[in-house]
Design an enzyme around this catalytic site. Structure first.
Site, PDB file in Angstrom:
ATOM      1  N   LYS A 112      40.366 -19.390  -0.569  1.00  0.00           N
ATOM      2  CA  LYS A 112      41.029 -20.617  -0.128  1.00  0.00           C
ATOM      3  C   LYS A 112      42.497 -20.629  -0.521  1.00  0.00           C
ATOM      4  O   LYS A 112      43.330 -21.134   0.221  1.00  0.00           O
ATOM      5  CB  LYS A 112      40.325 -21.851  -0.701  1.00  0.00           C
ATOM      6  N   LYS A 194      27.884 -16.512  12.594  1.00  0.00           N
ATOM      7  CA  LYS A 194      27.251 -17.818  12.527  1.00  0.00           C
ATOM      8  C   LYS A 194      28.060 -18.865  13.303  1.00  0.00           C
ATOM      9  O   LYS A 194      29.287 -18.833  13.274  1.00  0.00           O
ATOM     10  CB  LYS A 194      27.169 -18.239  11.048  1.00  0.00           C
ATOM     11  N   LYS A 197      32.208 -24.553  12.795  1.00  0.00           N
ATOM     12  CA  LYS A 197      33.237 -25.394  13.384  1.00  0.00           C
ATOM     13  C   LYS A 197      34.630 -24.879  13.090  1.00  0.00           C
ATOM     14  O   LYS A 197      35.600 -25.335  13.662  1.00  0.00           O
ATOM     15  CB  LYS A 197      33.085 -26.852  12.938  1.00  0.00           C
TER      16      LYS A 197
END
Ligand code: TRP
Length: 327
Positions: A112, A194, A197
């Site tokens: 991140k 997978k 979103k």
């Protein structure tokens, strides 16, 4: 005594068909076998900069989806993390029982911070400690986590063990909950990854809020192959994914799904899968709309959930404060 399951869900967008047919499909059944808490983790969400309006809306939306999908607020504890101050309190305390070396090893932090170079804040770094506090506050026995959260759960177990070693059995040490295998739904554009979103291509992913029209359109654009056979095969990830989705929403086996489309063309097949998905989602969407149209009711549900969660959390927090010597 029923075992306690704690689940934290980030309010960062609308849930997808992938999450519905995967993890969420077990939730309703879990409520009878366990004491389940579902926490909308808005405090975790702000480790990435959020638009306040969007964050608030996403939170309410997610709460409404949880209920619409079948989580009965009478049988589960549903609440917003920020409504229960014990999360923040325990998180601070646990910060003092977590080593910087441990946090440095967290792969999600590394990923991140590589992606958010302009905002590598301390919250992003101590995120796993807040997550440990979430779990440990409730004497949680089981935590349903995907692969990406395994390392955080391990850290949580280490922190709990360390604390207990010094002060006695204050925390239950949680185990990962491996749910009965749900379907693994892949993206419509990238059927080897997978459904998520975060994918850049909006056609990859079906959101639970998508209109029937747009659902069918997305399925019609789904990536397949050129051999025109509708069967499960490792060499045919696109077709296999569509068959899996169809079998799931129709509640039939993969073999039955294959039989239904044997000899059919891809165009007809894709259209049928799209329509079946749209049909399956329609009642959930109606229920979601009904819940969103009554904000006072949603507020009351969230307030009641927070009250129940606080009551449980404060017992643990009181023990913690006592053993460490707070006045
Ligand atoms: N970190 C989890 C995620 O990114 C969300 C989360 C926060 C969580 N607190 C939790 C999950 C506690 C399980 C238990 O998905």
């Amino acid at each position: 005594m029923k075992k306690i399951i704690f689940s934290g869900i980030k309010p960062t967008g609308i849930p997808t068909l992938g999450s519905l047919l995967g993890a969420m499909s077990h939730w309703e059944k879990l409520s009878s076998d366990y004491n389940c808490l579902y926490c909308v983790v808005d405090m975790h969400a702000i480790t990435i900069r959020q638009d306040p309006k969007v964050l608030r809306e996403n939170g309410r939306n997610l709460l409404a989806w949880l209920i619409a999908l079948g989580l009965d607020p009478e049988k589960n504890i549903l609440y917003f993390q920020s409504n229960v101050p014990a999360h923040a309190e325990l998180s601070w305390i646990l910060n003092c029982y977590t080593y910087v070396g441990e946090l440095n090893r967290m792969t999600q932090f590394k990923d991140k911070s590589a992606k958010n170079t302009e905002n590598i804040n301390a919250g992003l770094y101590t995120y796993p400690v807040l997550m440990a506090a979430d779990i440990l506050l409730f004497q949680t026995n089981l935590v349903p986590v995907g692969e990406d959260q395994r390392q955080h759960l391990e850290l949580c177990r280490d922190i709990a063990g360390r604390f207990n070693k010094v002060y006695g059995d204050v925390f239950a040490v949680p185990d990962a909950f491996v749910p009965p295998v749900g379907a693994r739904i892949m993206g419509l554009q990238n059927p080897t990854d997978k459904m998520s979103k975060s994918d850049d291509n909006a056609n990859d992913c079906i959101y639970l809020s998508d209109s029937p029209d747009s659902i069918v359109k997305k399925f019609k654009k789904a990536v397949t192959d050129s051999d025109n056979q509708i069967k499960m095969s490792e060499e045919k990830p696109g077709i296999s994914n569509l068959l899996t989705i169809y079998a799931c929403v129709k509640g039939i086996t993969l073999a039955e799904a294959e039989a239904e489309f044997s000899g059919a063309g891809y165009g007809h097949f894709k259209q049928s899968v799209g329509e079946a998905v749209a049909q399956t989602l329609a009642p959930y969407q109606q229920e979601h709309a009904r819940l969103m149209a009554d904000p006072a009711n949603l507020d009351a549900i969230a307030a009641k959930g927070a009250e129940k969660a606080s009551e449980m959390a404060l017992k643990t927090l009181a023990k913690v404060k006592n053993v460490i010597g707070f006045n």
